[in-house]
Design a protein around this motif. Structure first.
Motif, short mmCIF file in Angstrom:
data_model
loop_
_atom_site.label_atom_id
_atom_site.label_comp_id
_atom_site.label_asym_id
_atom_site.label_seq_id
_atom_site.Cartn_x
_atom_site.Cartn_y
_atom_site.Cartn_z
N ASN A 82 -7.73 -50.81 -27.33
CA ASN A 82 -6.93 -50.84 -28.54
C ASN A 82 -7.46 -49.91 -29.63
O ASN A 82 -7.62 -50.29 -30.78
N PRO A 129 -1.27 -50.03 -27.67
CA PRO A 129 -1.78 -50.67 -28.88
C PRO A 129 -1.40 -52.14 -28.96
O PRO A 129 -0.27 -52.52 -28.61
N TRP A 135 -4.64 -50.74 -34.05
CA TRP A 135 -4.98 -49.52 -33.29
C TRP A 135 -5.44 -48.42 -34.24
O TRP A 135 -6.45 -47.75 -34.00
#
Length: 310
Positions: A82, A129, A135
């Motif tokens: 992420n 994400p 993110w």
């Protein structure tokens, strides 16, 4: 008493002169200029290639692009982190001290890093994400750290697999670029799309909203068929110039046996044609790792071509 007709004529002529001057000036400013920019990806294949192996012509602007920083774990089954990026290029041979050395020996060299790439440990690297905000926050933190550790100048975006829609990709990458540029973390940015229905929409969404932050389009022309001809290549260039209108579309070929228009089949002929039209924004090669066996013959040829006034 002045002649009103004569005065009106003089004013009209003066106005026409100013309009013509402005029009001519705008044409001069809009005239495209050829570039002496040469870029090369390096470090993805683990073939012990160093910066000093690659010939650098002092009369070009040279960008090494480290491949790749990846927001995935390095395991038997990679998973997304992420936006937490780590360098996965050949860090034994392409480390901070060697970056300082190559820049010290060649003032025309800058070094960037590319994000993501195609695969990690034979698994696709996905843009995945958890949320835009998380993110971006993680990417800003991890990328800033890498840039400072390695003394990097720029960033390249090379995601090729997506678990998110184009608008989410555009917002994540766009906000990242806004921060990196506004805070002088990097001085230039590029994207590396290619012609594919699952890829282009993401990059075009990014370009439409944040194209003003993207300095170069490293379009992967080597992703086209390996039977590409010069006329086809010129058509591809026109198409991508329309897609990324106003962008600096760099010409490219691969030294890994991939497709596209190769030097043997007329790549430099196409370069000459675009150069004569003022449309040559630069050349990049994928990749230094694959060029090692041929002693970087095409790197020398590309830079000689760019440096020449012909």
């Amino acid at each position: 008493m002045p002649n009103s007709l004569s005065t009106a004529s003089s004013n009209l002529l003066f106005s026409l002169f100013i309009i013509q001057l402005l029009f001519t000036t705008s044409l001069i400013r809009a005239t495209p200029e050829n570039s002496k920019l040469f870029r090369e990806y390096i470090g993805a294949e683990g073939k012990n290639v160093t910066f000093s192996n690659v010939p650098v012509n002092p009369n070009v602007d040279f960008h090494f692009i480290l491949s790749f920083a990846v927001d995935y774990t390095n395991s038997s089954s990679p998973s997304s982190t992420n936006g937490f990026f780590n360098p996965y290029w050949d860090r034994d041979n392409l480390n901070p001290s060697q970056i300082s050395s190559i820049k010290g020996h060649h003032p025309n060299v800058k070094v960037a890093m590319s994000l993501a790439g195609d695969t990690l440990d034979n698994h696709f690297v996905y843009f995945n994400p958890a949320s835009t905000s998380s993110w971006v926050r993680n990417a800003i933190s991890s990328i800033t750290q890498i840039v400072r550790e390695y003394n990097l100048d720029g960033i390249d975006i090379d995601y090729e697999h997506f678990n998110a829609d184009p608008d989410t990709f555009a917002e994540c990458i766009g906000r990242l670029l806004v921060y990196l540029k506004q805070n002088d973390i990097v001085s230039f940015a590029s994207i590396a799309p290619y012609e594919d229905d699952s890829i282009q929409p993401h990059y075009l969404a990014l370009w439409r909203k944040y194209g003003h932050l993207i300095d170069y389009v490293n379009f992967q022309f080597y992703a086209y068929d390996n039977r590409t001809t010069v006329p086809q290549f010129m058509q591809y260039f026109d198409t991508q110039s329309s897609n990324y209108r106003g962008g600096k579309i760099l010409l490219s070929f691969g030294t890994d046996g991939s497709g596209g228009l190769t030097p043997e089949n007329g790549f430099f002929m196409a370069c000459s044609m675009l150069k004569s039209q003022g449309k040559l924004h630069g050349i990049f090669i994928w990749s230094a790792d694959d060029s090692k066996e041929a002693d970087f013959h095409y790197e020398k040829q590309s830079q000689d071509f760019l440096a020449s006034g012909k």
